[in-house]
Design a protein around this motif. Structure first.
Motif, PDB file in Angstrom:
ATOM      1  N   LEU A 116      42.463  25.390  44.970  1.00 49.86           N
ATOM      2  CA  LEU A 116      41.120  25.962  45.019  1.00 49.86           C
ATOM      3  C   LEU A 116      41.038  26.927  43.845  1.00 49.86           C
ATOM      4  CD1 LEU A 116      38.372  26.486  46.244  1.00 49.86           C
ATOM      5  CD2 LEU A 116      39.434  27.998  47.926  1.00 49.86           C
ATOM      6  N   SER A 117      40.817  26.368  42.667  1.00 49.29           N
ATOM      7  CA  SER A 117      40.855  27.177  41.449  1.00 49.29           C
ATOM      8  C   SER A 117      39.836  26.698  40.428  1.00 49.29           C
ATOM      9  CB  SER A 117      42.256  27.156  40.833  1.00 49.29           C
ATOM     10  OG  SER A 117      42.674  25.826  40.596  1.00 49.29           O
ATOM     11  N   GLY A 118      38.724  26.176  40.902  1.00 48.40           N
ATOM     12  CA  GLY A 118      37.652  25.779  40.000  1.00 48.40           C
ATOM     13  C   GLY A 118      37.248  24.332  40.123  1.00 48.40           C
ATOM     14  N   HIS A 119      38.226  23.419  40.104  1.00 50.97           N
ATOM     15  CA  HIS A 119      37.906  22.002  40.203  1.00 50.97           C
ATOM     16  C   HIS A 119      37.987  21.530  41.663  1.00 50.97           C
ATOM     17  CE1 HIS A 119      38.978  21.987  35.801  1.00 50.97           C
ATOM     18  NE2 HIS A 119      37.869  21.297  35.800  1.00 50.97           N
ATOM     19  N   TYR A 120      37.387  20.375  41.902  1.00 46.24           N
ATOM     20  CA  TYR A 120      37.429  19.778  43.234  1.00 46.24           C
ATOM     21  C   TYR A 120      38.777  19.095  43.476  1.00 46.24           C
ATOM     22  CZ  TYR A 120      32.373  20.502  43.601  1.00 46.24           C
ATOM     23  OH  TYR A 120      31.121  21.062  43.665  1.00 46.24           O
ATOM     24  N   ALA A 121      39.023  18.774  44.739  1.00 45.70           N
ATOM     25  CA  ALA A 121      40.279  18.112  45.098  1.00 45.70           C
ATOM     26  C   ALA A 121      40.406  16.743  44.451  1.00 45.70           C
ATOM     27  CB  ALA A 121      40.376  17.979  46.619  1.00 45.70           C
ATOM     28  N   THR A 122      39.291  16.160  44.006  1.00 42.19           N
ATOM     29  CA  THR A 122      39.342  14.852  43.350  1.00 42.19           C
ATOM     30  C   THR A 122      40.131  14.894  42.045  1.00 42.19           C
ATOM     31  OG1 THR A 122      37.153  15.362  42.427  1.00 42.19           O
ATOM     32  CG2 THR A 122      37.230  13.947  44.372  1.00 42.19           C
ATOM     33  N   LEU A 123      40.422  16.097  41.559  1.00 43.80           N
ATOM     34  CA  LEU A 123      41.289  16.214  40.384  1.00 43.80           C
ATOM     35  C   LEU A 123      42.650  15.573  40.658  1.00 43.80           C
ATOM     36  CD1 LEU A 123      41.214  17.602  37.513  1.00 43.80           C
ATOM     37  CD2 LEU A 123      42.458  19.488  38.572  1.00 43.80           C
ATOM     38  N   LEU A 124      43.010  15.485  41.946  1.00 47.35           N
ATOM     39  CA  LEU A 124      44.292  14.901  42.334  1.00 47.35           C
ATOM     40  C   LEU A 124      44.147  13.435  42.756  1.00 47.35           C
ATOM     41  CD1 LEU A 124      45.907  17.790  44.424  1.00 47.35           C
ATOM     42  CD2 LEU A 124      45.862  17.443  41.957  1.00 47.35           C
ATOM     43  N   GLY A 252      23.142  34.461  48.708  1.00 40.96           N
ATOM     44  CA  GLY A 252      23.592  35.815  49.004  1.00 40.96           C
ATOM     45  C   GLY A 252      25.095  35.975  49.043  1.00 40.96           C
ATOM     46  N   ARG A 253      25.850  34.876  49.134  1.00 41.00           N
ATOM     47  CA  ARG A 253      27.311  34.970  49.174  1.00 41.00           C
ATOM     48  C   ARG A 253      27.847  35.391  47.813  1.00 41.00           C
ATOM     49  NH1 ARG A 253      31.358  33.504  52.356  1.00 41.00           N
ATOM     50  NH2 ARG A 253      29.964  32.423  53.807  1.00 41.00           N
ATOM     51  N   ARG A 254      28.826  36.283  47.798  1.00 39.52           N
ATOM     52  CA  ARG A 254      29.474  36.707  46.565  1.00 39.52           C
ATOM     53  C   ARG A 254      30.504  35.654  46.152  1.00 39.52           C
ATOM     54  NH1 ARG A 254      32.738  40.791  47.314  1.00 39.52           N
ATOM     55  NH2 ARG A 254      32.630  41.735  45.243  1.00 39.52           N
ATOM     56  N   VAL A 255      30.392  35.182  44.913  1.00 40.45           N
ATOM     57  CA  VAL A 255      31.266  34.108  44.449  1.00 40.45           C
ATOM     58  C   VAL A 255      31.690  34.349  43.002  1.00 40.45           C
ATOM     59  CG1 VAL A 255      30.204  32.367  45.959  1.00 40.45           C
ATOM     60  CG2 VAL A 255      29.320  32.698  43.634  1.00 40.45           C
ATOM     61  N   TYR A 256      32.760  33.667  42.623  1.00 40.94           N
ATOM     62  CA  TYR A 256      33.112  33.498  41.217  1.00 40.94           C
ATOM     63  C   TYR A 256      32.509  32.152  40.827  1.00 40.94           C
ATOM     64  CZ  TYR A 256      36.102  32.952  37.042  1.00 40.94           C
ATOM     65  OH  TYR A 256      36.571  32.770  35.757  1.00 40.94           O
ATOM     66  N   PRO A 257      31.389  32.141  40.083  1.00 46.63           N
ATOM     67  CA  PRO A 257      30.649  30.894  39.847  1.00 46.63           C
ATOM     68  C   PRO A 257      31.443  29.855  39.067  1.00 46.63           C
ATOM     69  CG  PRO A 257      29.307  32.826  39.301  1.00 46.63           C
ATOM     70  CD  PRO A 257      30.722  33.307  39.487  1.00 46.63           C
ATOM     71  N   GLY A 258      31.210  28.610  39.413  1.00 45.61           N
ATOM     72  CA  GLY A 258      31.896  27.520  38.737  1.00 45.61           C
ATOM     73  C   GLY A 258      31.592  27.446  37.263  1.00 45.61           C
ATOM     74  N   TYR A 302      36.474  16.868  34.823  1.00 45.28           N
ATOM     75  CA  TYR A 302      36.746  18.171  34.220  1.00 45.28           C
ATOM     76  C   TYR A 302      35.523  19.085  34.277  1.00 45.28           C
ATOM     77  CZ  TYR A 302      38.676  21.505  30.831  1.00 45.28           C
ATOM     78  OH  TYR A 302      39.146  22.639  30.217  1.00 45.28           O
ATOM     79  N   ASN A 303      34.343  18.515  34.117  1.00 47.36           N
ATOM     80  CA  ASN A 303      33.120  19.313  34.080  1.00 47.36           C
ATOM     81  C   ASN A 303      32.536  19.591  35.463  1.00 47.36           C
ATOM     82  OD1 ASN A 303      33.236  19.394  31.284  1.00 47.36           O
ATOM     83  ND2 ASN A 303      31.865  17.658  31.008  1.00 47.36           N
ATOM     84  N   ALA A 304      33.076  18.972  36.489  1.00 47.02           N
ATOM     85  CA  ALA A 304      32.600  19.216  37.856  1.00 47.02           C
ATOM     86  C   ALA A 304      33.390  20.389  38.437  1.00 47.02           C
ATOM     87  CB  ALA A 304      32.783  17.964  38.718  1.00 47.02           C
ATOM     88  N   VAL A 305      32.709  21.499  38.657  1.00 49.05           N
ATOM     89  CA  VAL A 305      33.382  22.711  39.129  1.00 49.05           C
ATOM     90  C   VAL A 305      32.670  23.265  40.358  1.00 49.05           C
ATOM     91  CG1 VAL A 305      34.387  23.400  36.917  1.00 49.05           C
ATOM     92  CG2 VAL A 305      32.030  24.019  37.436  1.00 49.05           C
ATOM     93  N   LEU A 306      33.393  24.067  41.119  1.00 48.09           N
ATOM     94  CA  LEU A 306      32.825  24.663  42.329  1.00 48.09           C
ATOM     95  C   LEU A 306      32.925  26.181  42.279  1.00 48.09           C
ATOM     96  CD1 LEU A 306      35.569  25.563  43.938  1.00 48.09           C
ATOM     97  CD2 LEU A 306      35.500  23.241  44.827  1.00 48.09           C
ATOM     98  N   ASP A 307      32.083  26.833  43.060  1.00 45.86           N
ATOM     99  CA  ASP A 307      32.141  28.293  43.197  1.00 45.86           C
ATOM    100  C   ASP A 307      33.248  28.661  44.176  1.00 45.86           C
ATOM    101  OD1 ASP A 307      29.902  28.202  41.651  1.00 45.86           O
ATOM    102  OD2 ASP A 307      28.522  28.972  43.159  1.00 45.86           O
ATOM    103  N   MET A 308      33.963  29.735  43.886  1.00 46.58           N
ATOM    104  CA  MET A 308      34.981  30.252  44.797  1.00 46.58           C
ATOM    105  C   MET A 308      34.469  31.523  45.465  1.00 46.58           C
ATOM    106  SD  MET A 308      38.666  29.760  42.914  1.00 46.58           S
ATOM    107  CE  MET A 308      38.203  30.311  41.280  1.00 46.58           C
ATOM    108  N   ASP A 309      34.743  31.653  46.752  1.00 45.64           N
ATOM    109  CA  ASP A 309      34.365  32.871  47.454  1.00 45.64           C
ATOM    110  C   ASP A 309      35.014  34.074  46.769  1.00 45.64           C
ATOM    111  OD1 ASP A 309      33.197  33.884  50.270  1.00 45.64           O
ATOM    112  OD2 ASP A 309      35.008  35.000  49.778  1.00 45.64           O
ATOM    113  N   ALA A 310      34.236  35.132  46.568  1.00 51.30           N
ATOM    114  CA  ALA A 310      34.706  36.292  45.814  1.00 51.30           C
ATOM    115  C   ALA A 310      35.914  36.955  46.461  1.00 51.30           C
ATOM    116  CB  ALA A 310      33.571  37.302  45.658  1.00 51.30           C
TER     117      ALA A 310
END
Length: 462
Positions: A116-124, A252-258, A302-310
């Motif tokens: 859970l560091s930016g990319h989706y699990a499909t990276l694997l 409203g959720r605090r995130v580190y945006p993708g 590579y370009n598909a990224v997700l937000d992580m909960d802050a």
């Protein structure tokens, strides 16, 4: 405000990206202007503009079949446990060949913990596809935090470790035992999860395989490590954390945006990405469809990224890269009932431990993953192994030719050496995966539902 500006820009770019895609088709082979002068260059240019401006959604695993004993086995994805921030996804296998059926029944059960560091699990995806040849495979499919309503509460690094424990217990209840593979970021919370289970006297996984992760980020620090270690906790909180804007379930959720994470990924090797896109343009002009398609597949992922909960992200910065709580023996994890428990890797005794590092890894430096052996002092040396992959970078240890030809044989052999017969207490000795025969996935689903004596529970509350 930055997140709102980004979304406004994305909305503004969308019609231009659609126009570029349409123009590329008009000038492409078979298009209305396909025979015009410089048509191929025009088509290539518009195609490149489209890919630079388009929005990249979460990719699919798209694993339809795998080969087991030279027999094509049908794959069906099933979400086995549905948590607010993660889905435990199972890749069910179906065959009508009796010999292959017996092979599937005896194969080990593996939980792959995706980062859970930016990319989706499909990276694997390549990791999963390869593992399915010889294992029953489950994976943690993390949810984009901007899709999680505030009513679901916060998500912290402790919750991550608790999720992993719940998933391990689920597989143990189903099969009697399991193996765990963690790739990159999850090596730390996975080691914590198994340590906590061992300290309580719970059954632990038969083996742990840790690949390219920051168990001890102080060793051979990379540019990624240095950023996390040299900036203060407050700097990260003030500069990379934003609230999800209107238009998403997680408003409203605090995130580190993708999109900020993606900017950081590209900034690590800007010349390489610029060269890759120029090569793609030239491949389109030359009509090299194979190379162009390989480029598309890579950058679709590579370009598909997700937000992580802050809270989770900031916990990781502090715990893993600043305070080094795991290696210092000071990490206390809050259990679901609110109890603080000290993480003690030395309490692990019966689990095999394999660590894998890439010689050229520029994300997790040399020795960072291997440090797990020094922490797990209770594991006999005969049950420990370290493998360095010569010539491999970070992604090469879990995807691509080096993964398939060098790493996987080591992982497969280590799992097999620590496997034990499966026991399906309270359930039939043969699973739906092992008994249902089907030629098509849609038919298989119907038959499986009719033949299975009981459906597994999905989620902790059902």
């Amino acid at each position: 405000m930055l997140y709102q500006l980004y979304e406004a820009q994305r909305s503004l770019m969308e019609p231009f990206a659609d126009f570029a895609q349409a123009a590329s088709k008009l000038y492409g082979q078979g298009g209305v202007f396909g025979q015009a002068p410089l048509a191929q260059r025009m088509a290539a240019g518009y195609d490149l503009l489209y890919r630079l401006g388009k929005d990249y959604e979460k990719p699919e695993f798209d694993i339809k079949t795998v080969s087991v004993d030279n027999d094509d086995v049908v794959i069906q994805e099933v979400v086995e446990i549905d948590k607010p921030f993660c889905h435990l996804r199972r890749f069910k296998r179906f065959t009508d060949d009796p010999h292959t059926l017996q092979t599937l029944k005896a194969q080990p059960v593996v939980l792959i913990v995706a980062p859970l560091s930016g990319h989706y699990a499909t990276l694997l995806r390549d990791t999963v596809r390869t593992m399915l040849q010889d294992h029953k495979v489950y994976i943690t499919d993390w949810v984009n935090a901007r899709l999680v309503p505030l009513s679901e509460g916060e998500f912290r690094l402790d919750d991550y470790a608790n999720y992993i424990q719940e998933f391990i217990r689920h597989l143990q209840a189903e099969y009697g035992n399991c193996h765990v593979i963690s790739v990159c970021q999850p090596t730390v919370p996975v080691l914590a999860a198994v340590s906590l289970m061992a300290s309580r006297g719970e059954k632990v996984p038969l083996s742990l395989t840790m690949m390219g992760g920051p168990i001890d980020a102080r060793r051979s620090p990379t540019a990624v490590n240095n950023l996390a270690m040299n900036k203060s906790y407050e700097w990260f909180e003030n500069n990379v954390i934003y609230r999800v804007p209107q238009g998403f379930p997680g408003v409203g959720r605090r995130v580190y945006p993708g999109f900020l994470q993606h900017t950081g990924f590209v900034a690590m090797n800007p010349d390489r990405h610029a060269s890759s896109h120029y090569d793609y343009f030239k491949d389109l002009i030359k009509g090299d469809d194979a190379s162009a398609e390989a480029h598309r597949k890579f950058y679709d992922e590579y370009n598909a990224v997700l937000d992580m909960d802050a809270d989770y992200y900031l916990d990781t910065i502090r715990t893993v890269f600043q305070d080094f709580n795991l290696v210092n023996g000071t990490w206390e994890v809050k259990s679901p009932d609110g109890t603080l428990e000290l993480v003690r890797p030395q309490d692990i005794h019966s689990t095999g431990l394999l660590t894998v590092e890439g010689e050229l890894d520029d994300i997790s430096g040399a020795g960072q993953t291997r440090a797990a052996h020094e922490l797990c002092t209770g594991v006999p040396s005969t049950h420990q192994r370290h493998y360095e992959v010569k010539g491999a970078g970070h992604y090469g240890i879990f995807s691509g030719r080096r993964w398939r030809d060098k790493v996987y044989p080591e992982v497969k052999a280590f799992i097999a050496a620590h496997d034990t017969p499966q026991k399906r207490a309270g359930r039939p000795t043969v699973s739906a995966e092992d008994t249902i025969k089907a030629a098509a996935a849609t038919k298989t689903t119907v038959v499986a539902r009719k033949s299975a004596p009981a459906r597994r529970k999905r989620g902790a509350s059902r």
